[in-house]
Motif scaffolding. Structure first.
Motif, mmCIF file in Angstrom:
data_model
loop_
_atom_site.group_PDB
_atom_site.id
_atom_site.type_symbol
_atom_site.label_atom_id
_atom_site.label_comp_id
_atom_site.label_asym_id
_atom_site.label_seq_id
_atom_site.Cartn_x
_atom_site.Cartn_y
_atom_site.Cartn_z
ATOM 1 N N ILE B 67 0.837 -1.206 0.000
ATOM 2 C CA ILE B 67 0.000 0.000 0.000
ATOM 3 C C ILE B 67 0.871 1.255 0.000
ATOM 4 O O ILE B 67 0.629 2.194 -0.756
ATOM 5 C CB ILE B 67 -0.964 0.000 1.206
ATOM 6 N N SER B 68 1.917 1.251 0.818
ATOM 7 C CA SER B 68 2.731 2.467 0.873
ATOM 8 C C SER B 68 3.531 2.642 -0.419
ATOM 9 O O SER B 68 3.732 3.757 -0.889
ATOM 10 C CB SER B 68 3.646 2.468 2.104
ATOM 11 N N THR B 69 3.954 1.535 -1.024
ATOM 12 C CA THR B 69 4.671 1.638 -2.291
ATOM 13 C C THR B 69 3.740 2.144 -3.386
ATOM 14 O O THR B 69 4.123 2.965 -4.222
ATOM 15 C CB THR B 69 5.227 0.251 -2.702
ATOM 16 N N LEU B 70 2.515 1.653 -3.342
ATOM 17 C CA LEU B 70 1.526 2.050 -4.339
ATOM 18 C C LEU B 70 1.282 3.553 -4.302
ATOM 19 O O LEU B 70 1.094 4.192 -5.329
ATOM 20 C CB LEU B 70 0.216 1.315 -4.029
ATOM 21 N N ARG B 71 1.297 4.097 -3.109
ATOM 22 C CA ARG B 71 1.067 5.534 -2.977
ATOM 23 C C ARG B 71 2.204 6.313 -3.637
ATOM 24 O O ARG B 71 1.992 7.356 -4.220
ATOM 25 C CB ARG B 71 1.015 5.914 -1.502
ATOM 26 N N LYS B 72 3.413 5.773 -3.500
ATOM 27 C CA LYS B 72 4.558 6.515 -4.016
ATOM 28 C C LYS B 72 4.794 6.264 -5.496
ATOM 29 O O LYS B 72 5.311 7.102 -6.202
ATOM 30 C CB LYS B 72 5.828 6.073 -3.254
ATOM 31 N N GLN B 73 4.449 5.051 -5.937
ATOM 32 C CA GLN B 73 4.894 4.655 -7.260
ATOM 33 C C GLN B 73 3.791 4.494 -8.273
ATOM 34 O O GLN B 73 2.654 4.862 -8.069
ATOM 35 C CB GLN B 73 5.645 3.328 -7.154
ATOM 36 N N ARG B 74 4.171 3.871 -9.342
ATOM 37 C CA ARG B 74 3.257 3.598 -10.445
ATOM 38 C C ARG B 74 2.366 2.391 -10.108
ATOM 39 O O ARG B 74 2.663 1.596 -9.255
ATOM 40 C CB ARG B 74 4.048 3.317 -11.723
ATOM 41 N N ASP B 75 1.321 2.270 -10.880
ATOM 42 C CA ASP B 75 0.494 1.076 -10.793
ATOM 43 C C ASP B 75 1.180 -0.009 -11.620
ATOM 44 O O ASP B 75 1.487 0.190 -12.781
ATOM 45 C CB ASP B 75 -0.882 1.397 -11.387
ATOM 46 N N THR B 76 1.437 -1.151 -11.001
ATOM 47 C CA THR B 76 2.233 -2.167 -11.688
ATOM 48 C C THR B 76 1.347 -3.147 -12.456
ATOM 49 O O THR B 76 1.305 -4.320 -12.164
ATOM 50 C CB THR B 76 3.062 -2.959 -10.677
ATOM 51 N N THR B 77 0.606 -2.610 -13.415
ATOM 52 C CA THR B 77 -0.264 -3.485 -14.192
ATOM 53 C C THR B 77 0.491 -4.100 -15.365
ATOM 54 O O THR B 77 1.083 -3.395 -16.161
ATOM 55 C CB THR B 77 -1.445 -2.670 -14.743
#
Lengths: 66, 188
Positions: B67-77
């Motif tokens: 969750i915290s990485t998602l906030r900082k980074q891109r969506d890894t789709t």
């Protein structure tokens, strides 16, 4: 809720939900899904631990056991 | 205690990898996520109470890290990012097509449903364990797995057509995925 129901509910919640394949007439798709998901993703669970990750854990273990 | 902690961690790694793949849908990102979560867990191991549920504690760390990485980074789709091993041995052309379609459908599921489905089907966790690991009620864990199965059935059997939606923007996708995952902060 009587004792039997309680016991059944408890079993439902704690039993490995799908360690075995699902059973029952309505779950033919669920059985198929179970097998195909394993076919797709089991290789992921069987990969060896990446060396850098093993090193990270091993170093921490050594440091703490000193 | 430290030795036991490390042994439990190593034993749990395959499960963490599956959880990370369910969350990221991308093998490289999943490897990074596991590595980061392990680093967090090692740093926070003094906060773990021996005798309590180590797997649930560790799954929460990985989830929170995601969750915290998602906030900082891109969506890894990366919907094409399916394990190659699945297609290598003994699969007919038709099997491969079906597996590819299943892989794509799995990746379309809401992240909380995919995570619960993987934990139950691939890791053999009980609903109670899924609830403990993802910080939700047991009924919610059951419902997520049930909905995931029925949604996949609907998509793959053509039994219904999900309401078409406009492709969300990357920021929207991140917000939605964070919201879907909730914000349980039970671990480091």
């Amino acid at each position: 809720m009587d004792e039997d129901e309680n016991r059944q509910k408890q079993t439902e919640n704690t039993a490995p939900a799908a360690a075995e394949r699902p059973a029952g007439a309505e779950s033919a798709f669920d059985v198929w899904l179970h097998d195909r998901l394993h076919q797709l993703y089991d290789s992921v669970t069987q990969e060896p631990v990446p060396p850098e990750l093993a090193k990270l854990i091993e170093e921490d273990k050594r440091r703490r056991s000193k | 205690m430290p030795n036991e902690f490390h042994a439990q961690l190593i034993t749990l790694l395959p499960r963490l990898r599956v959880q990370a793949l369910a969350l990221t849908r991308n093998r490289a990102a999943a490897e990074d996520l596991v590595q980061d979560a392990v680093a967090n867990a090692l740093a926070a191991q003094d906060s773990f109470t021996p005798g309590t549920n180590f797997a649930a504690w560790m799954h929460r760390i990985l989830r929170n890290r995601f969750i915290s990485t998602l906030r900082k980074q891109r969506d890894t789709t990366d919907i094409e990012d399916l394990p190659a091993g699945a297609f290598a041995v003994g699969a007919t052309h038709e099997d491969r097509l079906v597996l590819k379609e299943l892989g794509r459908a799995v990746n379309r599921l809401p992240v909380d449903q995919r995570e619960a489905l993987f934990m139950v089907v691939l890791q053999g966790l009980s609903y109670e364990e899924v609830a403990g690991a993802t910080g939700c009620a047991v009924g919610t864990a059951k419902s997520r797995v049930f909905r995931a199965r029925r949604q996949l059935q609907a998509w793959l059997m053509g039994e219904d057509r999900p309401t078409p939606r406009a492709e969300p923007s990357r920021a929207e996708t991140s917000r939605h995925r964070s919201a879907e995952l909730g914000e349980n902060s039970g671990a480091a």
